[in-house]
Write an enzyme that holds these catalytic residues in place. Structure first.
Site, short mmCIF file in Angstrom:
data_model
loop_
_atom_site.label_atom_id
_atom_site.label_comp_id
_atom_site.label_asym_id
_atom_site.label_seq_id
_atom_site.Cartn_x
_atom_site.Cartn_y
_atom_site.Cartn_z
N ASP A 182 44.87 57.07 15.44
CA ASP A 182 45.43 55.81 14.94
C ASP A 182 44.59 55.24 13.81
O ASP A 182 44.32 54.04 13.76
CB ASP A 182 45.56 54.81 16.08
CG ASP A 182 46.58 53.71 15.77
OD1 ASP A 182 47.43 53.92 14.88
OD2 ASP A 182 46.51 52.64 16.39
N GLY A 230 43.45 37.75 15.27
CA GLY A 230 44.23 38.94 14.95
C GLY A 230 45.24 39.24 16.03
O GLY A 230 45.13 38.78 17.16
N GLY A 244 47.93 43.84 21.64
CA GLY A 244 47.50 42.56 22.16
C GLY A 244 46.92 41.65 21.09
O GLY A 244 46.85 42.00 19.92
N ARG A 245 46.53 40.46 21.53
CA ARG A 245 45.95 39.47 20.63
C ARG A 245 44.42 39.49 20.73
O ARG A 245 43.87 39.79 21.79
CB ARG A 245 46.46 38.07 20.98
CG ARG A 245 47.96 37.91 20.76
CD ARG A 245 48.42 36.50 21.09
NE ARG A 245 49.83 36.31 20.75
CZ ARG A 245 50.47 35.16 20.89
NH1 ARG A 245 49.84 34.10 21.39
NH2 ARG A 245 51.74 35.07 20.54
N VAL A 246 43.77 39.16 19.61
CA VAL A 246 42.31 39.15 19.56
C VAL A 246 41.85 37.73 19.26
O VAL A 246 42.33 37.09 18.31
CB VAL A 246 41.78 40.12 18.49
CG1 VAL A 246 40.25 40.14 18.51
CG2 VAL A 246 42.34 41.52 18.71
N LYS A 253 39.89 40.92 23.14
CA LYS A 253 41.25 41.41 22.98
C LYS A 253 41.96 41.35 24.33
O LYS A 253 41.52 41.95 25.31
CB LYS A 253 41.28 42.84 22.44
CG LYS A 253 42.71 43.37 22.28
CD LYS A 253 42.79 44.58 21.38
CE LYS A 253 42.26 45.82 22.04
NZ LYS A 253 42.50 47.03 21.21
#
Length: 462
Positions: free
Chosen positions: A206, A86, A91-93, A108
């Site tokens: 969020d 993801g 950021g990226r997971v 993450k």
């Protein structure tokens, strides 16, 4: 600054790394006194103040583990693209496996976009270390080696709600009605924990379909708390903050004024719930003019009961309880009220959705009776909205919605009328407290609906 960073337990490395980041950021800002830098300095002060206030209100010890960057690099095979599961704004997971325990985790890696990335890292560790609920994702640990900022979560095998609602690949089955109501009820319970049980209350800020992760059996958990804020306490009605969040999910009063309340989260939940019902994205520029924004598209339809079936996700192919659809749309409509004071409390939403989730729909029941009810409904000449006269009076008074404004969600099948006589549950329709009376054949149809629990376990891994 020590009071602020006491959250991070006994890890001197973490404390020194965070102190270094903030001190260097503050020092660089003192060189350049532009308006942008002054704003950043204020954000540093606000973040420190918020974390300090939270620490003074809790004696909970943070149990999150600390990891070295090397440990997490090994667990994700040096962050190989094949392990990427993801990617979002923060950021990226990556999917990984901890070498020490063999546990499968989600790692993450936060983007280093200056000070804001630091704040989100701090708040994420703070919130998920101190808040624990079955509908909140579990934080296992974190890494703050040098300028690296990583968070380690439990792995959620079915991905996000967004993955199962929008742009489905050919091999993925759409969510059935029962599963959608189960996910909605669980997400609402997670939000209820933040609003009603956390002290001070926490405003999530969020809530969106991509931040609702799904465990085995489609058990939902809220994730990504980098934007969370401590809510108002005492006689305060709101907290003022810079507008953050995702377009299409933000409550109108927050977007316009920056005044954030618990009811701002209720609005965002209404958008997610409407996504679950309709299968549409909150913002979809690929649709025709007038349908880009989900809430703007739905508002006129809420006023005409005959159009409610058109709001159901076409992927459901009519496999949903008609009365359940009306009740679900009534709840969504109340969550999406433009005036924050007229939205229900999340506790009332939980009660309503728990009822809807318990009234499971049997997809194997004869389809004729469902289509017959919808056909009769479409032929009714009377146009009705989701608001009754009592709801209109309540809105004029400015009081908050309660369960009295919802459909009758009590589980007993027979109730008393005001005059003392009994009324069958099938006489109770949907809407904000309004009775939608069914004729005799509809009552028989409703009695033939035999609820059956059917958890859909055909999800796909991240």
């Amino acid at each position: 600054m020590g009071g602020c960073f006491s959250w991070f337990g006994s890890s001197n490395n973490v404390q020194q790394a965070v102190n270094k980041d903030l001190s260097s950021s503050t020092q660089s800002q003192s060189v350049n006194k532009t308006g942008s830098d002054k704003s950043k300095t204020k954000n540093v002060s606000d973040s420190k103040k918020e974390l300090t206030v939270a620490s003074e209100r809790s004696t909970t010890h943070i149990a999150a583990q600390t990891f070295t960057f090397r440990e997490l690099a090994i667990s994700t095979q040096n962050f190989r693209p094949e392990c990427l599961i993801g990617e979002g704004g923060f950021g990226r997971v990556y999917k990984g496996r901890l070498e020490s325990t063999g546990q499968v985790v989600a790692v993450k890696q936060l983007d280093r976009n200056g000070l804001q990335g630091n704040r989100e890292f701090l708040v994420e560790v703070l919130m998920l270390s101190l808040l624990h609920h079955e509908n909140l994702v579990n934080l296992i640990g974190y890494c703050a080696d040098g300028d690296q900022r990583l968070l380690v979560y439990e792995y959620m095998p079915l991905g996000s709600l967004e993955d199962h609602l929008h742009d489905l690949p050919p091999d993925r089955e759409p969510l059935d009605w029962n599963t959608r109501m189960k996910i909605a009820a669980g997400a609402a319970k997670g939000l209820e924990y933040l609003h009603d049980r956390a002290n001070p209350p926490v405003i999530y800020r969020d809530l969106k379909s991509s931040n609702i992760l799904l465990d085995e059996g489609f058990h939902p958990k809220l994730s990504d708390f980098g934007l969370a804020k401590l809510g108002p306490v005492g006689d305060k009605t709101h907290v003022s903050t810079r507008v953050m969040g995702t377009y299409g999910y933000c409550a109108p009063e927050y977007a316009m004024t920056g005044q954030l309340t618990l009811k701002s989260d209720v609005y965002s939940f209404g958008v997610v719930f409407l996504e679950l019902i309709t299968g549409r994205k909150a913002i979809d520029n690929a649709r025709s003019h007038g349908e880009h924004n989900l809430v703007c598209w739905a508002r006129p339809l809420f006023k005409d009961r005959r159009k409610f079936p058109k709001m159901a996700d076409p992927l459901l192919q009519g496999r949903y309880p008609v009365r359940g659809l009306y009740q679900a749309l009534a709840v969504a409509a109340m969550c999406l009220q433009e005036q924050a004071s007229t939205r229900p409390l999340i506790g009332d939403v939980v009660t309503a959705l728990s009822y809807l989730a318990a009234q499971t729909y049997d997809p194997n029941a004869p389809a004729a009776h469902n289509s017959r009810v919808r056909r009769r409904d479409s032929l009714r000449g009377k146009e009705e909205g989701v608001h009754s006269p009592s709801e209109t009076r309540r809105r004029q008074r400015g009081s908050s919605s309660t369960l009295r404004d919802f459909p009758d969600f009590r589980s007993d099948s027979r109730r008393e009328r005001d005059d003392g006589s009994e009324v069958d549950e099938s006489d109770i329709g949907s809407g904000s407290g309004r009775k939608w009376v069914l004729d005799e054949s509809e009552k028989q149809d409703c009695r033939r609906e035999t609820p059956r629990n059917q958890d859909n376990d055909n999800g796909r891994n991240w």
